[in-house]
Design a protein around this motif. Structure first.
Motif, PDB file in Angstrom:
ATOM      1  N   LYS A 107       4.378   0.177 -14.615  1.00 23.55           N
ATOM      2  CA  LYS A 107       3.866  -0.427 -15.853  1.00 23.55           C
ATOM      3  C   LYS A 107       2.476  -1.013 -15.607  1.00 23.55           C
ATOM      4  CE  LYS A 107       4.660  -1.570 -20.203  1.00 23.55           C
ATOM      5  NZ  LYS A 107       4.947  -0.559 -21.256  1.00 23.55           N
ATOM      6  N   ARG A 108       2.319  -1.676 -14.474  1.00 27.07           N
ATOM      7  CA  ARG A 108       1.005  -2.219 -14.133  1.00 27.07           C
ATOM      8  C   ARG A 108      -0.010  -1.089 -13.941  1.00 27.07           C
ATOM      9  NH1 ARG A 108      -0.236  -6.428  -9.212  1.00 27.07           N
ATOM     10  NH2 ARG A 108       1.053  -7.784 -10.518  1.00 27.07           N
ATOM     11  N   GLY A 109       0.455   0.011 -13.351  1.00 28.87           N
ATOM     12  CA  GLY A 109      -0.415   1.161 -13.189  1.00 28.87           C
ATOM     13  C   GLY A 109      -0.921   1.678 -14.524  1.00 28.87           C
ATOM     14  N   CYS A 110      -0.026   1.740 -15.500  1.00 25.76           N
ATOM     15  CA  CYS A 110      -0.424   2.182 -16.845  1.00 25.76           C
ATOM     16  C   CYS A 110      -1.440   1.230 -17.451  1.00 25.76           C
ATOM     17  CB  CYS A 110       0.811   2.275 -17.746  1.00 25.76           C
ATOM     18  SG  CYS A 110       1.976   3.581 -17.292  1.00 25.76           S
ATOM     19  N   ALA A 111      -1.254  -0.057 -17.218  1.00 30.03           N
ATOM     20  CA  ALA A 111      -2.172  -1.053 -17.777  1.00 30.03           C
ATOM     21  C   ALA A 111      -3.569  -0.920 -17.178  1.00 30.03           C
ATOM     22  CB  ALA A 111      -1.623  -2.457 -17.522  1.00 30.03           C
ATOM     23  N   ILE A 112      -3.647  -0.794 -15.851  1.00 24.95           N
ATOM     24  CA  ILE A 112      -4.962  -0.719 -15.213  1.00 24.95           C
ATOM     25  C   ILE A 112      -5.620   0.630 -15.488  1.00 24.95           C
ATOM     26  CG2 ILE A 112      -6.191  -0.832 -13.007  1.00 24.95           C
ATOM     27  CD1 ILE A 112      -4.137  -2.866 -12.082  1.00 24.95           C
ATOM     28  N   GLY A 113      -4.825   1.683 -15.609  1.00 23.29           N
ATOM     29  CA  GLY A 113      -5.380   2.970 -16.016  1.00 23.29           C
ATOM     30  C   GLY A 113      -6.022   2.881 -17.389  1.00 23.29           C
ATOM     31  N   ALA A 114      -5.379   2.148 -18.302  1.00 20.24           N
ATOM     32  CA  ALA A 114      -5.929   1.966 -19.649  1.00 20.24           C
ATOM     33  C   ALA A 114      -7.208   1.134 -19.610  1.00 20.24           C
ATOM     34  CB  ALA A 114      -4.889   1.297 -20.551  1.00 20.24           C
ATOM     35  N   LEU A 115      -7.207   0.075 -18.806  1.00 17.44           N
ATOM     36  CA  LEU A 115      -8.397  -0.758 -18.686  1.00 17.44           C
ATOM     37  C   LEU A 115      -9.570   0.027 -18.097  1.00 17.44           C
ATOM     38  CD1 LEU A 115      -6.845  -4.102 -17.408  1.00 17.44           C
ATOM     39  CD2 LEU A 115      -8.360  -3.874 -19.390  1.00 17.44           C
TER      40      LEU A 115
END
Length: 321
Positions: free
Chosen positions: A284-292
């Motif tokens: 989930k954190r990976g998805c967040a930082i990928g989006a950022l």
């Protein structure tokens, strides 16, 4: 001691500032620090974790710039050697209003492509929790492929968690088949493999996330989990113990530059695992930082600090209310 370790080729990137101009016609460029594995090290460091980076640069202005920039980013440079015989790679990157930017690389026979395998003997693996590898370093030269295989065996012998991102760069390989065969061979020695949908299609012939995950789980007993990146839709997790889950992604209002999004995903995953979060929470954190990552022009400029990550989560939660 470092909690995180990776190996790759650092480069200077000249990013065009002229929107939607071709690399031929663009007049203004801004210099950034780049390199897929280096992006991950910088992102992990930015989240408060110690990281070491293994590579080589030339004794030239680009090499000096990269060494200073890596140190300024808080990443360890004790395993970054300098060569008097080979140069430092760099590349040009287009600025686009939508889609992926065009790039052009100047990296053949670089210092990193001629990395001295004996330098691996200097590495202290004490305290390393996660090591991240990608297919890019292996594609640079036959020498670097041997280096990567050697390093992987050392990591596994130390029982260090190894993550692997295919990071396909067809232009670096002698042939498409060599790229496929070698990348899949390297994936067999990783505990966690994280291909994208497009990479799965190239490497094993399917765009189905479940089929991609099954392919890599069936390749090797070393691989314990496969995370198939689905872009803004999130990621599929499939583990050897049978656990399977789709983690939803994040959507952002504006996409500035897609380069670095996959590395940002790796930053989130790895930093979460270092902190002891579950695989699902780390993805989930990976998805967040990928989006950022896609909201900023530099390859790693969008990677957050802990407070910025918390603010992003809060903003996303507010949007869903």
């Amino acid at each position: 001691m470092a909690e995180f370790l990776t190996i790759g080729e650092p480069m200077a990137v000249f990013a065009a500032e002229d929107l939607d101009a071709s690399l031929v016609d663009a007049q203004r460029f801004h210099k950034f620090l780049a390199g897929a594995e280096l992006n991950v090290a910088i992102g992990v460091s930015r989240l408060g974790h110690s990281a070491d980076y293994i590579s080589a640069v030339g004794a030239d202005p680009f090499g000096q710039y990269i060494t200073k920039a890596i140190a300024k980013a808080g990443v360890g440079t004790r395993y970054l050697s300098q060569s008097d015989h080979f140069w430092t790679g760099f590349y040009l990157k287009q600025r686009v209003s939508q889609g992926d930017p065009a790039t052009y690389y100047f990296r053949k026979n670089s210092a990193a492509a001629n990395f001295d395998q004996k330098n691996l003997d200097q590495i202290d693996f004490t305290g390393v929790k996660v090591a991240h590898l990608s297919g890019i370093f292996a594609a640079l030269s036959a020498n670097d492929l041997n280096v990567l295989k050697d390093l992987t065996q050392r990591l596994l012998a130390q029982q260090i968690l190894v993550t692997f991102d295919p990071n396909l760069r067809p232009a670096l390989w002698a042939s498409r088949q060599q790229m496929i065969d070698t990348t899949n061979e390297l994936a067999r020695q990783a505990n966690i493999v994280m291909p994208g949908i497009g990479e799965g299609e190239i490497l094993m012939g399917s765009r189905d996330p479940n089929e991609i995950a099954d392919f890599y789980l069936q390749q090797s007993d070393v691989t314990q989990a496969v995370i198939v990146k689905l872009g803004p839709d999130g990621a599929l997790i499939k583990q050897r113990d049978g656990h399977q889950q789709v983690v939803t992604g994040f959507h952002v209002a504006s996409v500035v530059d897609t380069v670095g999004a996959g590395d940002g995903f790796a930053v989130g995953l790895i930093s979460g695992l270092i902190e002891g979060h579950t695989l699902s929470e780390s993805v989930k954190r990976g998805c967040a930082i990928g989006a950022l990552a896609v909201t900023s022009p530099g390859d790693n400029d969008g990677y957050p600090t802990p407070s910025e990550l918390a603010q992003f989560y809060a903003a996303q939660a507010a949007l869903s209310e």
